[in-house]
Motif scaffolding. Structure first.
Motif, short mmCIF file in Angstrom:
data_model
loop_
_atom_site.label_atom_id
_atom_site.label_comp_id
_atom_site.label_asym_id
_atom_site.label_seq_id
_atom_site.Cartn_x
_atom_site.Cartn_y
_atom_site.Cartn_z
N CYS A 24 -2.21 5.01 -4.57
CA CYS A 24 -3.63 4.78 -4.30
C CYS A 24 -3.99 5.19 -2.87
O CYS A 24 -5.03 5.82 -2.65
CB CYS A 24 -3.98 3.31 -4.54
SG CYS A 24 -5.76 3.02 -4.53
N ILE A 25 -3.13 4.86 -1.92
CA ILE A 25 -3.39 5.27 -0.53
C ILE A 25 -3.48 6.78 -0.44
O ILE A 25 -4.39 7.33 0.18
CB ILE A 25 -2.32 4.69 0.42
CG1 ILE A 25 -2.49 3.16 0.54
CG2 ILE A 25 -2.40 5.35 1.80
CD1 ILE A 25 -1.35 2.46 1.24
N GLY A 26 -2.56 7.46 -1.10
CA GLY A 26 -2.59 8.93 -1.11
C GLY A 26 -3.83 9.48 -1.77
O GLY A 26 -4.45 10.43 -1.28
N VAL A 27 -4.23 8.88 -2.89
CA VAL A 27 -5.41 9.34 -3.63
C VAL A 27 -6.68 9.16 -2.80
O VAL A 27 -7.50 10.09 -2.70
CB VAL A 27 -5.54 8.61 -4.99
CG1 VAL A 27 -6.93 8.77 -5.59
CG2 VAL A 27 -4.48 9.11 -5.96
N VAL A 28 -6.87 8.01 -2.18
CA VAL A 28 -8.13 7.77 -1.47
C VAL A 28 -8.23 8.61 -0.21
O VAL A 28 -9.31 9.11 0.11
CB VAL A 28 -8.39 6.26 -1.18
CG1 VAL A 28 -8.40 5.47 -2.47
CG2 VAL A 28 -7.40 5.68 -0.20
N ILE A 29 -7.11 8.80 0.48
CA ILE A 29 -7.17 9.66 1.67
C ILE A 29 -7.38 11.10 1.24
O ILE A 29 -8.18 11.83 1.84
CB ILE A 29 -5.90 9.49 2.53
CG1 ILE A 29 -5.91 8.11 3.19
CG2 ILE A 29 -5.82 10.59 3.60
CD1 ILE A 29 -4.68 7.79 3.99
N GLY A 30 -6.69 11.52 0.19
CA GLY A 30 -6.89 12.88 -0.32
C GLY A 30 -8.32 13.12 -0.75
O GLY A 30 -8.89 14.19 -0.48
N ALA A 31 -8.91 12.14 -1.42
CA ALA A 31 -10.31 12.28 -1.85
C ALA A 31 -11.23 12.41 -0.64
O ALA A 31 -12.13 13.26 -0.62
CB ALA A 31 -10.71 11.09 -2.72
N PHE A 32 -10.99 11.58 0.36
CA PHE A 32 -11.84 11.64 1.55
C PHE A 32 -11.69 12.98 2.27
O PHE A 32 -12.68 13.62 2.63
CB PHE A 32 -11.50 10.48 2.51
CG PHE A 32 -12.32 10.49 3.76
CD1 PHE A 32 -13.63 10.06 3.74
CD2 PHE A 32 -11.80 10.99 4.94
CE1 PHE A 32 -14.41 10.09 4.90
CE2 PHE A 32 -12.55 11.02 6.09
CZ PHE A 32 -13.87 10.58 6.07
N ILE B 147 -10.86 8.83 -10.24
CA ILE B 147 -9.58 9.47 -9.94
C ILE B 147 -8.48 8.42 -9.84
O ILE B 147 -7.40 8.57 -10.41
CB ILE B 147 -9.67 10.29 -8.63
CG1 ILE B 147 -10.64 11.45 -8.80
CG2 ILE B 147 -8.29 10.79 -8.20
CD1 ILE B 147 -11.03 12.13 -7.49
N GLY B 148 -8.78 7.34 -9.12
CA GLY B 148 -7.80 6.27 -8.96
C GLY B 148 -7.46 5.60 -10.28
O GLY B 148 -6.28 5.26 -10.53
N LEU B 149 -8.46 5.41 -11.15
CA LEU B 149 -8.18 4.81 -12.46
C LEU B 149 -7.32 5.72 -13.31
O LEU B 149 -6.49 5.25 -14.10
CB LEU B 149 -9.48 4.45 -13.17
CG LEU B 149 -10.25 3.27 -12.58
CD1 LEU B 149 -11.56 3.04 -13.33
CD2 LEU B 149 -9.41 2.01 -12.56
N GLY B 150 -7.47 7.03 -13.14
CA GLY B 150 -6.59 7.97 -13.83
C GLY B 150 -5.14 7.75 -13.39
O GLY B 150 -4.22 7.74 -14.22
N SER C 181 -2.08 -2.99 -8.05
CA SER C 181 -2.00 -2.40 -6.71
C SER C 181 -2.80 -1.10 -6.57
O SER C 181 -2.93 -0.59 -5.47
CB SER C 181 -0.54 -2.17 -6.32
OG SER C 181 0.06 -1.23 -7.17
N ILE C 182 -3.35 -0.61 -7.65
CA ILE C 182 -4.28 0.52 -7.56
C ILE C 182 -5.72 0.04 -7.67
O ILE C 182 -6.59 0.44 -6.88
CB ILE C 182 -3.99 1.59 -8.64
CG1 ILE C 182 -2.66 2.28 -8.35
CG2 ILE C 182 -5.12 2.62 -8.70
CD1 ILE C 182 -2.21 3.26 -9.42
N VAL C 183 -5.99 -0.85 -8.61
CA VAL C 183 -7.36 -1.29 -8.84
C VAL C 183 -7.92 -2.05 -7.63
O VAL C 183 -9.06 -1.80 -7.21
CB VAL C 183 -7.47 -2.12 -10.14
CG1 VAL C 183 -8.82 -2.80 -10.24
CG2 VAL C 183 -7.24 -1.23 -11.36
N GLY D 131 -4.39 -1.65 0.38
CA GLY D 131 -3.12 -1.17 -0.16
C GLY D 131 -1.95 -1.58 0.72
O GLY D 131 -0.91 -2.04 0.23
N THR D 132 -2.13 -1.44 2.02
CA THR D 132 -1.08 -1.85 2.96
C THR D 132 -0.88 -3.36 2.93
O THR D 132 0.25 -3.85 3.01
CB THR D 132 -1.43 -1.35 4.38
OG1 THR D 132 -1.60 0.07 4.32
CG2 THR D 132 -0.34 -1.68 5.38
#
Length: 191
Positions: free
Chosen positions: A34-42, A55-58, A121-123, A149-150
């Motif tokens: 999730c940390i990777g996904v949200v930073i990547g999205a930003f 994306i995160g729900l995927g 831990s993702i939701v 997440g942290t």
């Protein structure tokens, strides 16, 4: 399956220990993903929160399915091997007995715990993106998500540290550092 049988299986330390390991291990993977996904999205310019949530729900669906399915199959093999060892020692067939049913139920408990770890831990870290535009900007939602997440990683580490007699806060910090590392590497290499 009766509620009493489920309670009986849940009281077994071995079942709880295995479930705890799967929950934390897969929850660890989920939080880092999730940390990777949200930073990547930003960093790639996603401008609205609902897109990040989708994306995160995927990712949550993928990791939850992986957690349940893999553990179901792993524990199926392990429980069948255990049952066979018991049958060999007892010189009897245990198919259809309470012993076999308890092993199947334990496998189900382990699989559910394994799937819940990444789901939670993702939701949870995705929640700030539901309030983008009203409470958060994309930047603050991303930062809050990484912090959540942290924080989840810290909680996992603290819990595992406390049950193993370690200093809980040191174990928590060690696990939380993985979240910081994933965030830093993503920021350094652009998502």
């Amino acid at each position: 399956m009766t509620p009493q049988r489920l309670v009986s299986v849940l009281k077994r330390e071995q079942v709880r220990a295995i479930s705890r390991r799967y929950f934390v291990s897969n929850g660890f993977d989920g939080a880092l993903t999730c940390i990777g996904v949200v930073i990547g999205a930003f960093l790639t310019g996603v401008t609205d929160g609902p897109t990040v949530v989708k994306i995160g729900l995927g990712a949550a669906i993928g990791l939850t399915t992986s957690g349940v399915w893999s553990v179901w199959e792993i524990e199926r093999a392990e429980k069948l091997a255990e049952l066979e060892r018991i049958e060999d020692a007892m010189l009897t067939d245990l198919r259809g007995t309470a012993v076999e049913r308890d092993k199947v139920l334990a496998r189900g408990v382990n699989a559910v715990a394994s799937g819940l770890g990444p789901l939670v831990s993702i939701v949870v870290p995705l929640l700030p993106f539901l309030a983008v535009g009203s409470v958060f900007t994309m930047l603050t939602a991303t930062a809050t998500s990484v912090a959540l997440g942290t924080g989840i990683l810290f909680t996992f580490g603290s819990y595992m540290g406390s049950i193993s007699g370690q200093r809980w806060y040191v174990a928590g910090i060690r696990m939380a550092l993985a979240g910081v590392a994933v965030a830093a590497v993503n920021l350094l290499f652009g998502g």
